[in-house]
Design a protein around this motif. Structure first.
Motif, short mmCIF file in Angstrom:
data_model
loop_
_atom_site.label_atom_id
_atom_site.label_comp_id
_atom_site.label_asym_id
_atom_site.label_seq_id
_atom_site.Cartn_x
_atom_site.Cartn_y
_atom_site.Cartn_z
N THR A 139 -67.68 -66.54 59.11
CA THR A 139 -66.37 -67.14 58.73
C THR A 139 -65.50 -67.67 58.29
OG1 THR A 139 -67.19 -67.03 61.24
CG2 THR A 139 -65.22 -68.27 60.82
N ASN A 151 -64.46 -64.60 55.75
CA ASN A 151 -63.23 -64.36 56.03
C ASN A 151 -62.51 -64.74 56.34
OD1 ASN A 151 -65.87 -62.05 58.56
ND2 ASN A 151 -65.40 -61.15 56.69
N LEU A 152 -62.31 -65.78 57.18
CA LEU A 152 -60.69 -66.34 57.57
C LEU A 152 -60.13 -66.71 55.33
CD1 LEU A 152 -61.23 -69.23 59.77
CD2 LEU A 152 -59.95 -67.01 60.30
N LEU A 206 -58.83 -62.87 54.43
CA LEU A 206 -57.32 -62.96 55.06
C LEU A 206 -56.55 -63.48 55.08
CD1 LEU A 206 -59.55 -62.01 58.30
CD2 LEU A 206 -58.53 -60.59 56.95
N TRP A 207 -56.94 -65.09 54.46
CA TRP A 207 -55.63 -66.22 54.28
C TRP A 207 -55.14 -65.41 53.14
CZ3 TRP A 207 -55.21 -68.92 50.34
CH2 TRP A 207 -54.42 -69.91 50.18
N VAL A 242 -62.18 -57.72 55.76
CA VAL A 242 -63.01 -58.25 56.50
C VAL A 242 -64.54 -57.70 55.83
CG1 VAL A 242 -64.33 -58.02 58.61
CG2 VAL A 242 -61.72 -58.48 58.16
N SER A 269 -67.31 -60.65 54.32
CA SER A 269 -68.79 -61.05 55.11
C SER A 269 -69.72 -60.52 54.56
CB SER A 269 -68.52 -59.38 56.71
OG SER A 269 -66.83 -59.73 57.56
N ASN A 329 -70.18 -56.46 61.83
CA ASN A 329 -69.09 -56.93 62.15
C ASN A 329 -68.42 -57.46 63.68
OD1 ASN A 329 -67.84 -56.45 59.68
ND2 ASN A 329 -68.29 -54.45 59.86
N ARG A 386 -68.75 -64.44 67.05
CA ARG A 386 -67.12 -64.16 66.73
C ARG A 386 -66.88 -63.12 67.04
NH1 ARG A 386 -67.96 -61.16 61.19
NH2 ARG A 386 -66.02 -60.16 60.79
N ALA A 419 -62.91 -65.26 67.84
CA ALA A 419 -61.83 -64.75 67.51
C ALA A 419 -60.73 -64.96 69.46
CB ALA A 419 -62.27 -63.31 67.84
N CYS A 438 -55.31 -62.92 59.64
CA CYS A 438 -56.44 -63.71 60.23
C CYS A 438 -56.91 -63.58 61.51
CB CYS A 438 -56.27 -64.73 59.93
SG CYS A 438 -56.68 -65.63 59.02
N TYR A 459 -60.02 -61.24 62.08
CA TYR A 459 -61.17 -61.77 62.35
C TYR A 459 -62.07 -61.13 63.60
CZ TYR A 459 -65.22 -65.57 63.13
OH TYR A 459 -66.12 -66.73 63.60
#
Length: 303
Positions: free
Chosen positions: A73, A76-77, A80-81, A174, A178, A203, A232, A236, A250, A254
Protein backbone atom coordinates in the motif's frame (compact mmCIF):
# COMPACT_ATOMS: atom_id res chain seq x y z
CA UNK A 1 -8.20 -18.77 -15.96
CA UNK A 2 -9.06 -15.88 -18.25
CA UNK A 3 -12.79 -16.64 -18.44
CA UNK A 4 -13.33 -13.90 -15.86
CA UNK A 5 -12.01 -11.32 -18.30
CA UNK A 6 -14.47 -12.49 -20.95
CA UNK A 7 -17.27 -12.04 -18.43
CA UNK A 8 -16.13 -8.44 -18.08
CA UNK A 9 -15.33 -7.57 -21.68
CA UNK A 10 -18.31 -9.17 -23.44
CA UNK A 11 -21.05 -7.22 -21.59
CA UNK A 12 -19.04 -4.01 -21.93
CA UNK A 13 -18.62 -4.56 -25.68
CA UNK A 14 -22.28 -5.48 -26.10
CA UNK A 15 -23.40 -2.42 -24.16
CA UNK A 16 -21.11 -0.20 -26.21
CA UNK A 17 -22.78 -1.49 -29.38
CA UNK A 18 -26.25 -0.43 -28.15
CA UNK A 19 -27.08 3.20 -28.98
CA UNK A 20 -29.58 4.94 -26.72
CA UNK A 21 -31.16 8.22 -27.79
CA UNK A 22 -33.81 8.47 -25.07
CA UNK A 23 -32.77 10.81 -22.28
CA UNK A 24 -35.28 9.29 -19.88
CA UNK A 25 -33.88 5.82 -20.53
CA UNK A 26 -30.33 7.10 -20.05
CA UNK A 27 -31.38 8.61 -16.74
CA UNK A 28 -32.86 5.27 -15.70
CA UNK A 29 -29.60 3.53 -16.65
CA UNK A 30 -27.55 6.03 -14.65
CA UNK A 31 -29.71 5.51 -11.56
CA UNK A 32 -29.60 1.73 -12.01
CA UNK A 33 -25.79 1.75 -12.15
CA UNK A 34 -25.66 3.71 -8.91
CA UNK A 35 -28.07 1.33 -7.15
CA UNK A 36 -26.29 -1.79 -8.40
CA UNK A 37 -23.08 -0.64 -6.74
CA UNK A 38 -24.73 -1.38 -3.42
CA UNK A 39 -26.12 -4.72 -4.59
CA UNK A 40 -22.71 -6.00 -5.68
CA UNK A 41 -21.05 -4.84 -2.47
CA UNK A 42 -23.81 -6.51 -0.46
CA UNK A 43 -23.21 -9.80 -2.29
CA UNK A 44 -19.49 -9.42 -1.74
CA UNK A 45 -20.15 -9.13 1.98
CA UNK A 46 -22.12 -12.37 1.91
CA UNK A 47 -19.28 -14.09 0.06
CA UNK A 48 -16.90 -12.94 2.80
CA UNK A 49 -19.09 -14.63 5.38
CA UNK A 50 -18.78 -17.91 3.46
CA UNK A 51 -14.96 -17.98 3.59
CA UNK A 52 -13.72 -20.97 5.61
CA UNK A 53 -10.49 -22.79 6.52
CA UNK A 54 -9.01 -19.67 8.09
CA UNK A 55 -9.36 -20.72 11.72
CA UNK A 56 -5.95 -22.40 11.94
CA UNK A 57 -2.71 -20.42 12.03
CA UNK A 58 -4.64 -17.16 12.16
CA UNK A 59 -1.78 -15.34 13.85
CA UNK A 60 0.73 -16.15 11.12
CA UNK A 61 -1.78 -15.47 8.38
CA UNK A 62 -2.74 -12.04 9.71
CA UNK A 63 0.87 -11.04 10.35
CA UNK A 64 1.85 -11.97 6.78
CA UNK A 65 -1.20 -10.20 5.42
CA UNK A 66 -0.61 -7.08 7.52
CA UNK A 67 3.07 -6.72 6.66
CA UNK A 68 2.63 -7.21 2.92
CA UNK A 69 -0.50 -5.06 2.79
CA UNK A 70 1.28 -2.19 4.55
CA UNK A 71 4.38 -2.40 2.35
CA UNK A 72 2.49 -2.72 -0.93
CA UNK A 73 0.00 0.00 0.00
CA UNK A 74 2.76 2.43 0.93
CA UNK A 75 4.67 1.81 -2.31
CA UNK A 76 1.56 1.84 -4.51
CA UNK A 77 0.19 5.10 -3.17
CA UNK A 78 3.61 6.79 -3.26
CA UNK A 79 4.16 5.81 -6.89
CA UNK A 80 0.64 6.72 -7.96
CA UNK A 81 0.87 10.04 -6.13
CA UNK A 82 4.02 10.85 -8.09
CA UNK A 83 2.18 9.92 -11.28
CA UNK A 84 -0.59 12.38 -10.38
CA UNK A 85 1.99 15.08 -9.64
CA UNK A 86 3.59 14.52 -13.03
CA UNK A 87 0.27 14.64 -14.84
CA UNK A 88 -0.87 17.73 -12.97
CA UNK A 89 -4.35 18.45 -11.72
CA UNK A 90 -7.27 17.48 -13.86
CA UNK A 91 -9.83 20.11 -14.77
CA UNK A 92 -13.15 19.22 -16.32
CA UNK A 93 -11.90 15.80 -17.44
CA UNK A 94 -14.31 13.63 -15.54
CA UNK A 95 -17.52 15.59 -15.55
CA UNK A 96 -18.30 14.56 -11.98
CA UNK A 97 -19.69 17.18 -9.58
CA UNK A 98 -17.57 18.51 -6.74
CA UNK A 99 -18.59 16.88 -3.48
CA UNK A 100 -17.80 18.04 0.06
CA UNK A 101 -15.35 16.07 2.19
CA UNK A 102 -18.10 15.14 4.62
CA UNK A 103 -20.17 13.78 1.78
CA UNK A 104 -17.21 11.72 0.59
CA UNK A 105 -16.65 10.29 4.07
CA UNK A 106 -20.34 9.51 4.40
CA UNK A 107 -20.29 7.85 0.98
CA UNK A 108 -17.39 5.60 2.01
CA UNK A 109 -19.13 4.78 5.30
CA UNK A 110 -22.28 3.74 3.45
CA UNK A 111 -20.29 1.44 1.17
CA UNK A 112 -18.60 -0.20 4.17
CA UNK A 113 -21.94 -0.55 5.96
CA UNK A 114 -23.43 -2.35 2.97
CA UNK A 115 -20.53 -4.84 3.01
CA UNK A 116 -20.86 -5.39 6.76
CA UNK A 117 -24.59 -5.93 6.37
CA UNK A 118 -23.86 -8.62 3.80
CA UNK A 119 -21.35 -10.24 6.15
CA UNK A 120 -23.93 -10.24 8.94
CA UNK A 121 -26.65 -11.77 6.78
CA UNK A 122 -24.22 -14.32 5.38
CA UNK A 123 -23.84 -15.84 8.85
CA UNK A 124 -27.41 -17.11 8.61
CA UNK A 125 -27.27 -18.37 5.03
CA UNK A 126 -26.25 -21.79 3.77
CA UNK A 127 -23.54 -21.59 1.07
CA UNK A 128 -24.91 -24.84 -0.36
CA UNK A 129 -28.17 -23.31 -1.57
CA UNK A 130 -27.36 -19.58 -1.70
CA UNK A 131 -25.12 -19.35 -4.75
CA UNK A 132 -23.61 -15.95 -4.03
CA UNK A 133 -20.85 -16.32 -6.63
CA UNK A 134 -23.37 -16.97 -9.39
CA UNK A 135 -25.56 -14.06 -8.29
CA UNK A 136 -22.55 -11.75 -8.10
CA UNK A 137 -21.41 -12.81 -11.55
CA UNK A 138 -24.79 -12.11 -13.15
CA UNK A 139 -25.16 -8.80 -11.29
CA UNK A 140 -21.69 -7.76 -12.42
CA UNK A 141 -22.40 -8.65 -16.06
CA UNK A 142 -25.64 -6.63 -15.99
CA UNK A 143 -23.86 -3.70 -14.41
CA UNK A 144 -21.09 -3.77 -17.01
CA UNK A 145 -23.67 -3.95 -19.79
CA UNK A 146 -25.21 -0.75 -18.45
CA UNK A 147 -21.80 0.89 -18.11
CA UNK A 148 -21.07 -0.06 -21.71
CA UNK A 149 -24.25 1.74 -22.77
CA UNK A 150 -23.11 4.77 -20.76
CA UNK A 151 -19.76 4.69 -22.54
CA UNK A 152 -21.42 4.54 -25.97
CA UNK A 153 -23.53 7.57 -25.18
CA UNK A 154 -20.81 9.59 -23.45
CA UNK A 155 -19.27 10.76 -26.73
CA UNK A 156 -16.01 8.85 -26.26
CA UNK A 157 -14.44 7.03 -29.18
CA UNK A 158 -13.53 3.35 -29.02
CA UNK A 159 -9.88 4.36 -29.48
CA UNK A 160 -10.05 6.28 -26.20
CA UNK A 161 -11.26 3.15 -24.43
CA UNK A 162 -8.79 0.65 -25.88
CA UNK A 163 -5.68 2.82 -26.16
CA UNK A 164 -5.44 4.87 -23.01
CA UNK A 165 -1.96 6.05 -22.05
CA UNK A 166 -3.05 7.10 -18.58
CA UNK A 167 -4.46 3.65 -17.87
CA UNK A 168 -1.27 1.99 -19.10
CA UNK A 169 0.86 4.32 -16.96
CA UNK A 170 -1.24 3.48 -13.90
CA UNK A 171 -0.92 -0.27 -14.54
CA UNK A 172 2.86 -0.06 -14.96
CA UNK A 173 3.20 2.07 -11.82
CA UNK A 174 1.10 -0.36 -9.78
CA UNK A 175 3.06 -3.35 -11.09
CA UNK A 176 6.51 -1.92 -10.33
CA UNK A 177 5.63 -0.41 -6.94
CA UNK A 178 3.90 -3.65 -5.91
CA UNK A 179 7.13 -5.53 -6.60
CA UNK A 180 9.03 -3.04 -4.45
CA UNK A 181 6.48 -3.53 -1.67
CA UNK A 182 6.69 -7.29 -2.07
CA UNK A 183 10.47 -7.22 -1.75
CA UNK A 184 10.16 -5.09 1.38
CA UNK A 185 7.64 -7.50 2.87
CA UNK A 186 9.79 -10.53 2.06
CA UNK A 187 12.81 -8.89 3.69
CA UNK A 188 10.85 -8.02 6.84
CA UNK A 189 9.39 -11.54 7.10
CA UNK A 190 12.69 -13.25 6.22
CA UNK A 191 11.13 -14.94 3.18
CA UNK A 192 12.64 -15.71 -0.25
CA UNK A 193 12.40 -12.64 -2.47
CA UNK A 194 10.69 -14.66 -5.20
CA UNK A 195 7.85 -15.46 -2.79
CA UNK A 196 7.49 -11.78 -1.94
CA UNK A 197 7.31 -10.89 -5.64
CA UNK A 198 4.69 -13.59 -6.24
CA UNK A 199 2.73 -12.35 -3.24
CA UNK A 200 2.77 -8.81 -4.63
CA UNK A 201 1.69 -9.79 -8.14
CA UNK A 202 -1.94 -10.64 -7.34
CA UNK A 203 -2.84 -6.94 -7.59
CA UNK A 204 -6.18 -7.40 -5.85
CA UNK A 205 -7.24 -10.56 -7.72
CA UNK A 206 -7.71 -12.47 -4.47
CA UNK A 207 -9.30 -15.62 -5.89
CA UNK A 208 -6.42 -16.05 -8.33
CA UNK A 209 -3.56 -15.25 -5.95
CA UNK A 210 -4.97 -17.38 -3.15
CA UNK A 211 -5.33 -20.43 -5.37
CA UNK A 212 -1.97 -20.17 -7.18
CA UNK A 213 0.11 -19.30 -4.13
CA UNK A 214 -1.71 -21.79 -1.91
CA UNK A 215 -1.10 -24.58 -4.39
CA UNK A 216 2.65 -23.92 -4.42
CA UNK A 217 3.42 -22.61 -0.93
CA UNK A 218 0.70 -24.16 1.19
CA UNK A 219 -2.53 -23.01 2.83
CA UNK A 220 -0.95 -20.47 5.21
CA UNK A 221 0.64 -18.44 2.43
CA UNK A 222 -2.40 -19.00 0.22
CA UNK A 223 -4.75 -17.68 2.89
CA UNK A 224 -2.48 -14.71 3.59
CA UNK A 225 -2.34 -13.86 -0.13
CA UNK A 226 -6.12 -14.15 -0.35
CA UNK A 227 -6.65 -11.83 2.63
CA UNK A 228 -4.03 -9.36 1.40
CA UNK A 229 -5.71 -8.90 -1.97
CA UNK A 230 -9.17 -8.98 -0.44
CA UNK A 231 -8.18 -6.27 2.03
CA UNK A 232 -6.74 -4.28 -0.85
CA UNK A 233 -10.11 -4.36 -2.59
CA UNK A 234 -11.96 -3.31 0.58
CA UNK A 235 -9.51 -0.47 1.27
CA UNK A 236 -9.85 0.68 -2.35
CA UNK A 237 -13.62 0.83 -1.98
CA UNK A 238 -13.27 2.99 1.14
CA UNK A 239 -10.67 5.43 -0.21
CA UNK A 240 -11.82 5.85 -3.82
CA UNK A 241 -14.45 8.55 -3.10
CA UNK A 242 -12.00 10.53 -0.98
CA UNK A 243 -9.05 10.27 -3.41
CA UNK A 244 -10.80 10.68 -6.75
CA UNK A 245 -11.03 14.47 -6.70
CA UNK A 246 -7.35 15.33 -6.08
CA UNK A 247 -5.51 12.05 -6.67
CA UNK A 248 -7.37 10.13 -9.40
CA UNK A 249 -4.43 7.87 -10.28
CA UNK A 250 -4.28 6.71 -6.66
CA UNK A 251 -8.04 6.10 -6.66
CA UNK A 252 -7.93 4.10 -9.89
CA UNK A 253 -4.64 2.29 -9.41
CA UNK A 254 -4.81 1.12 -5.83
CA UNK A 255 -7.61 -1.34 -6.59
CA UNK A 256 -5.26 -3.05 -9.06
CA UNK A 257 -6.92 -5.66 -11.23
CA UNK A 258 -10.28 -4.98 -9.55
CA UNK A 259 -10.52 -1.58 -11.25
CA UNK A 260 -11.75 -3.59 -14.23
CA UNK A 261 -14.63 -5.19 -12.35
CA UNK A 262 -15.54 -4.96 -8.67
CA UNK A 263 -14.21 -1.49 -7.90
CA UNK A 264 -15.22 -0.21 -11.34
CA UNK A 265 -18.75 0.75 -10.21
CA UNK A 266 -17.36 2.78 -7.29
CA UNK A 267 -14.82 4.45 -9.59
CA UNK A 268 -17.55 5.30 -12.10
CA UNK A 269 -19.79 6.63 -9.36
CA UNK A 270 -17.04 8.80 -7.84
CA UNK A 271 -15.29 10.00 -10.99
CA UNK A 272 -17.85 9.89 -13.75
CA UNK A 273 -18.13 7.79 -16.86
CA UNK A 274 -14.93 9.14 -18.44
CA UNK A 275 -12.92 7.46 -15.69
CA UNK A 276 -14.16 4.05 -16.86
CA UNK A 277 -11.81 3.61 -19.88
CA UNK A 278 -8.78 4.45 -17.73
CA UNK A 279 -9.85 1.96 -15.06
CA UNK A 280 -10.59 -0.76 -17.62
CA UNK A 281 -7.21 -0.42 -19.33
CA UNK A 282 -5.36 -0.44 -16.01
CA UNK A 283 -7.33 -3.38 -14.64
CA UNK A 284 -7.11 -5.33 -17.89
CA UNK A 285 -3.31 -5.06 -18.08
CA UNK A 286 -2.90 -6.06 -14.43
CA UNK A 287 -5.35 -8.94 -14.85
CA UNK A 288 -3.44 -10.26 -17.85
CA UNK A 289 -0.10 -9.92 -16.09
CA UNK A 290 -1.20 -11.35 -12.73
CA UNK A 291 -1.24 -15.12 -13.37
CA UNK A 292 1.83 -14.98 -15.60
CA UNK A 293 3.85 -13.07 -13.02
CA UNK A 294 2.70 -15.15 -10.04
CA UNK A 295 3.55 -18.45 -11.75
CA UNK A 296 6.85 -17.06 -13.04
CA UNK A 297 7.99 -15.90 -9.61
CA UNK A 298 6.79 -19.12 -7.95
CA UNK A 299 8.88 -21.13 -10.40
CA UNK A 300 12.00 -19.64 -8.78
CA UNK A 301 11.09 -20.78 -5.28
CA UNK A 302 11.72 -24.18 -3.83
CA UNK A 303 8.44 -23.89 -1.88
Amino acid sequence: MYSGMLIVLLPLALGYCLPCRSQSLLHFINVSVERMVYLILFLMGISLAFVDNLSTHLGTIFILCGVFLACITLCNLAGLWLLDVRRGRLSGERGAPVISKWALLFDSAKLCLVILTGVGLGQFLDPGWFQVDTLSEWALMLLLLLIGIQLRNSGMRLRQILLNRWGLAIALTVMVTSWIGGLMGAWLMNMPLSQGLAFASGNGWYSLSGILIGDKLGPIMGSAAFLNDLARELIAIMIIPALMRRHPSCAIGYGGATSMDFTLPVLQRSGGVTIVPVAIVSGFVLSLAGPVLILSFLSFTSG
